[in-house]
Design an enzyme around this catalytic site. Structure first.
Site, PDB file in Angstrom:
ATOM      1  N   CYS A 227      57.680 -14.910 -19.359  1.00  0.00           N
ATOM      2  CA  CYS A 227      58.843 -15.342 -20.133  1.00  0.00           C
ATOM      3  C   CYS A 227      59.050 -14.499 -21.388  1.00  0.00           C
ATOM      4  O   CYS A 227      58.092 -14.049 -22.009  1.00  0.00           O
ATOM      5  CB  CYS A 227      58.668 -16.784 -20.592  1.00  0.00           C
ATOM      6  SG  CYS A 227      58.444 -17.941 -19.264  1.00  0.00           S
TER       7      CYS A 227
ATOM      8  N   ARG B 203      58.704  -7.327 -18.268  1.00  0.00           N
ATOM      9  CA  ARG B 203      57.602  -8.284 -18.268  1.00  0.00           C
ATOM     10  C   ARG B 203      57.589  -9.148 -17.006  1.00  0.00           C
ATOM     11  O   ARG B 203      56.613  -9.826 -16.746  1.00  0.00           O
ATOM     12  CB  ARG B 203      57.711  -9.186 -19.500  1.00  0.00           C
ATOM     13  CG  ARG B 203      57.695  -8.417 -20.797  1.00  0.00           C
ATOM     14  CD  ARG B 203      58.062  -9.307 -21.951  1.00  0.00           C
ATOM     15  NE  ARG B 203      57.062 -10.316 -22.158  1.00  0.00           N
ATOM     16  CZ  ARG B 203      56.038 -10.211 -22.990  1.00  0.00           C
ATOM     17  NH1 ARG B 203      55.911  -9.122 -23.704  1.00  0.00           N
ATOM     18  NH2 ARG B 203      55.166 -11.172 -23.120  1.00  0.00           N
TER      19      ARG B 203
ATOM     20  N   TRP C 145      59.928 -17.055 -16.331  1.00  0.00           N
ATOM     21  CA  TRP C 145      59.016 -16.801 -15.206  1.00  0.00           C
ATOM     22  C   TRP C 145      58.498 -18.173 -14.816  1.00  0.00           C
ATOM     23  O   TRP C 145      57.742 -18.785 -15.560  1.00  0.00           O
ATOM     24  CB  TRP C 145      57.892 -15.894 -15.703  1.00  0.00           C
ATOM     25  CG  TRP C 145      57.079 -15.246 -14.635  1.00  0.00           C
ATOM     26  CD1 TRP C 145      57.448 -14.185 -13.855  1.00  0.00           C
ATOM     27  CD2 TRP C 145      55.730 -15.567 -14.257  1.00  0.00           C
ATOM     28  NE1 TRP C 145      56.418 -13.835 -13.023  1.00  0.00           N
ATOM     29  CE2 TRP C 145      55.356 -14.663 -13.238  1.00  0.00           C
ATOM     30  CE3 TRP C 145      54.807 -16.524 -14.658  1.00  0.00           C
ATOM     31  CZ2 TRP C 145      54.109 -14.696 -12.633  1.00  0.00           C
ATOM     32  CZ3 TRP C 145      53.558 -16.553 -14.057  1.00  0.00           C
ATOM     33  CH2 TRP C 145      53.223 -15.642 -13.046  1.00  0.00           C
TER      34      TRP C 145
ATOM     35  N   ASN D  51      58.390 -20.327 -24.398  1.00  0.00           N
ATOM     36  CA  ASN D  51      57.356 -19.653 -23.594  1.00  0.00           C
ATOM     37  C   ASN D  51      56.081 -20.471 -23.716  1.00  0.00           C
ATOM     38  O   ASN D  51      55.786 -20.991 -24.790  1.00  0.00           O
ATOM     39  CB  ASN D  51      57.055 -18.253 -24.145  1.00  0.00           C
ATOM     40  CG  ASN D  51      58.187 -17.280 -23.922  1.00  0.00           C
ATOM     41  OD1 ASN D  51      59.170 -17.613 -23.271  1.00  0.00           O
ATOM     42  ND2 ASN D  51      58.038 -16.090 -24.460  1.00  0.00           N
ATOM     43  N   GLY D  52      55.302 -20.535 -22.649  1.00  0.00           N
ATOM     44  CA  GLY D  52      54.038 -21.279 -22.706  1.00  0.00           C
ATOM     45  C   GLY D  52      54.090 -22.492 -21.800  1.00  0.00           C
ATOM     46  O   GLY D  52      54.976 -22.595 -20.930  1.00  0.00           O
TER      47      GLY D  52
ATOM     48  N   GLU E 237      39.659  -0.271  -9.173  1.00  0.00           N
ATOM     49  CA  GLU E 237      40.965  -0.039  -9.775  1.00  0.00           C
ATOM     50  C   GLU E 237      41.924   0.592  -8.760  1.00  0.00           C
ATOM     51  O   GLU E 237      43.109   0.259  -8.723  1.00  0.00           O
ATOM     52  CB  GLU E 237      40.804   0.845 -11.027  1.00  0.00           C
ATOM     53  CG  GLU E 237      42.087   1.289 -11.692  1.00  0.00           C
ATOM     54  CD  GLU E 237      42.992   0.149 -12.164  1.00  0.00           C
ATOM     55  OE1 GLU E 237      42.584  -1.034 -12.121  1.00  0.00           O
ATOM     56  OE2 GLU E 237      44.133   0.457 -12.560  1.00  0.00           O
TER      57      GLU E 237
ATOM     58  N   LYS F  96      45.484  -1.079  -7.748  1.00  0.00           N
ATOM     59  CA  LYS F  96      46.787  -0.411  -7.862  1.00  0.00           C
ATOM     60  C   LYS F  96      47.519  -0.469  -6.535  1.00  0.00           C
ATOM     61  O   LYS F  96      48.698  -0.778  -6.478  1.00  0.00           O
ATOM     62  CB  LYS F  96      46.634   1.066  -8.269  1.00  0.00           C
ATOM     63  CG  LYS F  96      46.271   1.350  -9.690  1.00  0.00           C
ATOM     64  CD  LYS F  96      47.370   1.127 -10.703  1.00  0.00           C
ATOM     65  CE  LYS F  96      47.329  -0.269 -11.251  1.00  0.00           C
ATOM     66  NZ  LYS F  96      46.388  -0.641 -12.205  1.00  0.00           N
TER      67      LYS F  96
ATOM     68  N   GLU G 119      48.694  -4.140  -5.628  1.00  0.00           N
ATOM     69  CA  GLU G 119      49.717  -4.792  -6.456  1.00  0.00           C
ATOM     70  C   GLU G 119      51.082  -4.143  -6.352  1.00  0.00           C
ATOM     71  O   GLU G 119      52.091  -4.829  -6.472  1.00  0.00           O
ATOM     72  CB  GLU G 119      49.267  -4.942  -7.916  1.00  0.00           C
ATOM     73  CG  GLU G 119      49.169  -3.676  -8.690  1.00  0.00           C
ATOM     74  CD  GLU G 119      48.642  -3.886 -10.104  1.00  0.00           C
ATOM     75  OE1 GLU G 119      48.867  -4.963 -10.666  1.00  0.00           O
ATOM     76  OE2 GLU G 119      48.022  -2.958 -10.628  1.00  0.00           O
TER      77      GLU G 119
ATOM     78  N   HIS H  80      26.279  -4.234   4.628  1.00  0.00           N
ATOM     79  CA  HIS H  80      25.866  -5.643   4.555  1.00  0.00           C
ATOM     80  C   HIS H  80      27.012  -6.586   4.922  1.00  0.00           C
ATOM     81  O   HIS H  80      26.958  -7.769   4.587  1.00  0.00           O
ATOM     82  CB  HIS H  80      25.339  -5.961   3.158  1.00  0.00           C
ATOM     83  CG  HIS H  80      24.121  -5.161   2.800  1.00  0.00           C
ATOM     84  ND1 HIS H  80      22.913  -5.319   3.434  1.00  0.00           N
ATOM     85  CD2 HIS H  80      23.952  -4.158   1.912  1.00  0.00           C
ATOM     86  CE1 HIS H  80      22.037  -4.464   2.931  1.00  0.00           C
ATOM     87  NE2 HIS H  80      22.646  -3.742   2.007  1.00  0.00           N
TER      88      HIS H  80
ATOM     89  N   LYS I 146      54.127  -8.674 -16.574  1.00  0.00           N
ATOM     90  CA  LYS I 146      53.423  -7.659 -17.345  1.00  0.00           C
ATOM     91  C   LYS I 146      52.339  -8.246 -18.228  1.00  0.00           C
ATOM     92  O   LYS I 146      51.243  -7.742 -18.297  1.00  0.00           O
ATOM     93  CB  LYS I 146      54.415  -6.845 -18.180  1.00  0.00           C
ATOM     94  CG  LYS I 146      53.765  -5.728 -19.007  1.00  0.00           C
ATOM     95  CD  LYS I 146      53.097  -4.697 -18.116  1.00  0.00           C
ATOM     96  CE  LYS I 146      52.342  -3.639 -18.886  1.00  0.00           C
ATOM     97  NZ  LYS I 146      51.366  -2.940 -18.021  1.00  0.00           N
TER      98      LYS I 146
HETATM   99  C1  F6R Z   1      47.028  -4.386 -13.233  1.00  0.00           C
HETATM  100  C2  F6R Z   1      47.381  -5.004 -14.484  1.00  0.00           C
HETATM  101  C3  F6R Z   1      46.734  -6.291 -14.844  1.00  0.00           C
HETATM  102  C4  F6R Z   1      46.361  -6.272 -16.346  1.00  0.00           C
HETATM  103  C5  F6R Z   1      45.839  -7.644 -16.774  1.00  0.00           C
HETATM  104  C6  F6R Z   1      45.421  -7.655 -18.228  1.00  0.00           C
HETATM  105  O1  F6R Z   1      47.673  -3.168 -13.045  1.00  0.00           O
HETATM  106  O2  F6R Z   1      48.187  -4.495 -15.211  1.00  0.00           O
HETATM  107  O3  F6R Z   1      45.639  -6.559 -14.052  1.00  0.00           O
HETATM  108  O4  F6R Z   1      45.409  -5.274 -16.541  1.00  0.00           O
HETATM  109  O5  F6R Z   1      46.827  -8.607 -16.555  1.00  0.00           O
HETATM  110  O6  F6R Z   1      46.479  -7.337 -19.069  1.00  0.00           O
HETATM  111  P1  F6R Z   1      46.224  -6.908 -20.565  1.00  0.00           P
HETATM  112  O7  F6R Z   1      45.522  -5.581 -20.535  1.00  0.00           O
HETATM  113  O8  F6R Z   1      47.589  -6.814 -21.174  1.00  0.00           O
HETATM  114  O9  F6R Z   1      45.370  -7.962 -21.191  1.00  0.00           O
END
Ligand code: F6R
Length: 607
Positions: A2, A27, A75, A101-102, A484, A488, A491, A507, A602
């Site tokens: 949000c 976001r 959101w 928001n929240g 990682e 990537k 997602e 295993h 985001k």
């Molecule tokens: C993956 C991604 C998320 C963030 C996670 C933490 O590409 O972006 O997994 O890394 O939500 O976000 P921050 O770093 O903003 O605390």
């Protein structure tokens, strides 16, 4: 997640609110709305729609005048995405509008009570209780500020809110508890938003509200208060991000722009922090002298998602360079398991946004228990940065694409600096210190070199993108890189991707290997090279296809991506870059919404 924008001043509010909401689109959201108040008529107008900000802009009529207003991108948490559930929410006589928001945890109880008193709700949201509560408390008091304060006393949960009242057309009241609110100071106008991204087009002078604070904005200034109405003094600070940071800069997607920026962003994280005379790192913000830096017996790193994986690289760096036991854990798990907080442990919290609620809550829990917490954070002045005892800013510039890339590599580089610092106040020799300093300095050029392989990586992405799933494996330093890489890919391309330590393959997951389940193997030239090559042999023996990312080519793999070699401790940073490009091109090939993958936001400002 949000987003909130608010404006009060001499100008027409709607275009400013819509522009601000556009800046918050990155976001992630499912609906949007605005409400404005026309001063002379004391009338409130509102439009809200399920869909994009562009749909909202199309729904706002030409005659939607008002010099005071609030806007929101939602959101969904309580109730499906719909026009009704979109914010703002109004009170019964449509005089007061709120955006929130929240999460209001006691919304059900409050709703029942209000409904018992005859209030008719128009949405399924938890937020709507706020508009009705404020309408009630406003009958008991003369100021909107006091009405909001009294209503918030009845609420359990987290909020960033903005409130307007048609009867008081000169002011916006905002408040925060666990969900960020930033005030923007203009020339005879004031703004507020949940993210500076919405403000930088209009002002760089900002003030962050603390949890429990409330602010009243008027065209000629603002006042801030604690929850018990004591006025607080706030120092504005200047944000050094501008609108250029929020443009795609000619790239097709923010993600590709942010991947391509990494020579520069890693360079910025390192700038001014490497000392060639003593081969140490200068980290003024950690607020610890050498004696204190020596006193820790353990390091515990917390973060969520990719931030957590970068923390795993950090833990490895700290163990190797400083020889202090270190490990990383998801902040979301850490906070719920009533962790034992030790006085001689250094805690490090990682966050790009500085807002992630799970990480913030974990830091707060640590502070309550007397833990010493450093932050490795990108967003200056963010909640996590403010909560920590000190830390290292990444200076990577705003990360707009939902998937983290440049913040990941900058965090790993910041950990290398921290590990160098902790190592050099202990037993890391000057020669090893110099080796790491030289290696760090080579990183930006080497990242550039990897980026020149984009066409090769794109061709590989096209080759593998249509597989039903992929396995990512790595050993020790390579394992967080594999995690990682899998993160990537899944997602942004929605291809199922699973990461495993290479040594664990036999295993269990080896059973999954077949020609339709290719493996991305992270194989650096380090002391584990032979073991890794043996693993590749095991995969091939089960007809598994292999894409190897490492420092050489081999017949054991079907395809190879060769990256330049740095020091073994720093190689994980470079090995990550091809995996970002691989995921990006796989996602493009599959026609995905690369910058805003489905179901994701985001910054995750709710639990
Ligand atoms: C993956 C991604 C998320 C963030 C996670 C933490 O590409 O972006 O997994 O890394 O939500 O976000 P921050 O770093 O903003 O605390």
């Amino acid at each position: 997640m949000c987003g909130i924008v608010a404006y009060v001043g001499p100008k027409d509010a709607a275009p400013i609110l819509l522009e601000g909401l556009q800046r918050l689109e990155y976001r992630g959201y499912d609906s949007a709305g605005v409400a404005v108040v026309e001063k002379s008529a004391k009338s409130l107008k509102m439009r809200k729609v399920k869909g994009r900000v562009a749909d909202l802009a199309a729904a706002v009529p030409a005659r939607f005048k008002g010099t005071l207003g609030i806007g929101h991108t939602r959101w969904a948490t309580h109730g499906v995405p719909s026009d009704q559930n979109a914010h703002p929410h109004l009170c019964a006589d449509e005089r007061i509008a709120i955006v929130h928001n929240g999460i209001i945890e006691n919304a059900d109880a409050l709703r029942q009570r209000l409904e018992g008193d005859g209030v008719v709700f128009r949405s399924e949201t938890d937020s709507e209780v706020l508009s009705h509560l404020i309408a009630r408390t406003s009958k008991e008091t003369d100021t909107l500020e006091e009405a909001v304060r009294r209503a918030l006393k009845l609420v359990v949960g987290t909020y960033g809110i903005a409130v307007i009242d048609a009867e008081r057309p000169g002011e916006v009241v905002v408040a925060r508890n666990g969900s960020p609110i930033v005030l923007g100071i203009g020339e005879k106008e004031m703004f507020a938003a949940s993210d500076v991204a919405a403000l930088v087009r209009y002002t760089r002078q900002v003030v962050h509200l603390e949890d429990g604070e409330l602010a009243v904005l008027r065209a000629d200034g603002f006042s801030t208060f604690t929850s018990d109405a004591r006025e607080t003094a706030k120092e504005p600070f200047t944000v050094d991000w501008d609108t250029g940071h929020y443009d795609t800069g000619g790239y097709e997607h923010y993600l590709l722009k942010e991947i391509s920026e990494q020579p520069d962003t890693v360079g910025r994280t390192l700038r001014g922090r490497i000392d060639d005379r003593f081969h140490i790192a200068h980290l003024g913000g950690i607020n610890m002298d050498a004696r204190e830096s020596r006193s820790f017996r353990r390091v515990k790193i917390i973060g969520c998602g990719s931030a957590y994986y970068s923390g795993q690289i950090g833990a490895q760096l700290i163990e190797e360079l400083a020889r202090i036991p270190a490990d990383a854990e998801p902040a979301s798990e850490f906070r719920y398991r009533s962790p034992v907080v030790e006085p001689d442990t250094l805690y490090v919290a990682i966050s790009q946004s500085g807002e992630t609620y799970d990480t913030l809550a974990a830091v707060q829990e640590l502070k309550r228990k007397g833990g010493r917490v450093l932050g490795i954070v990108n967003t200056v002045g963010s909640a996590i940065a403010r909560e920590c005892d000190g830390g290292v800013y990444l200076h990577a510039g705003p990360e707009v694409s939902v998937a983290s890339t440049k913040a990941f590599t900058s965090t790993a580089a910041a950990f290398a600096l921290l590990a160098l610092h902790l190592g050099r106040v202990r037993d890391l020799s000057p020669a090893d210190g110099r080796r790491i300093c030289d290696g760090l300095r080579r990183l930006p050029e080497q990242i550039k070199e990897i980026l020149t392989q984009e066409e090769h990586i794109r061709a590989l992405a096209l080759k593998y993108a249509h597989c039903p799933g992929m396995m990512f494996v790595g050993r020790v330093r390579g394992y967080p890189v594999a995690r990682e890489g899998a993160q990537k890919l899944k997602e942004i391309s929605y291809v199922h991707a699973e990461a495993y330590p290479a040594s664990e393959l036999k295993h269990g997951p080896l059973a999954l290997i077949n020609p339709d389940m290719p493996t991305v193997a992270i194989v650096p030239d380090d002391e584990l090279l032979d073991k890794n090559l043996t693993t590749l042999g095991e995969i091939r023996a089960r007809s598994g296809r292999i894409l190897m990312v490492g420092h050489r080519t081999t017949d054991q793999a079907d395809d190879c991506i060769v990256v330049p070699k740095n020091e073994i401790e720093l190689d994980p940073i470079l090995l990550t870059i091809p995996l970002q490009l691989f995921a990006y091109h796989a996602a493009v090939a599959l026609g995905r919404d690369v910058d805003k993958p489905r179901n994701l936001a985001k910054s995750v400002t709710v639990e």
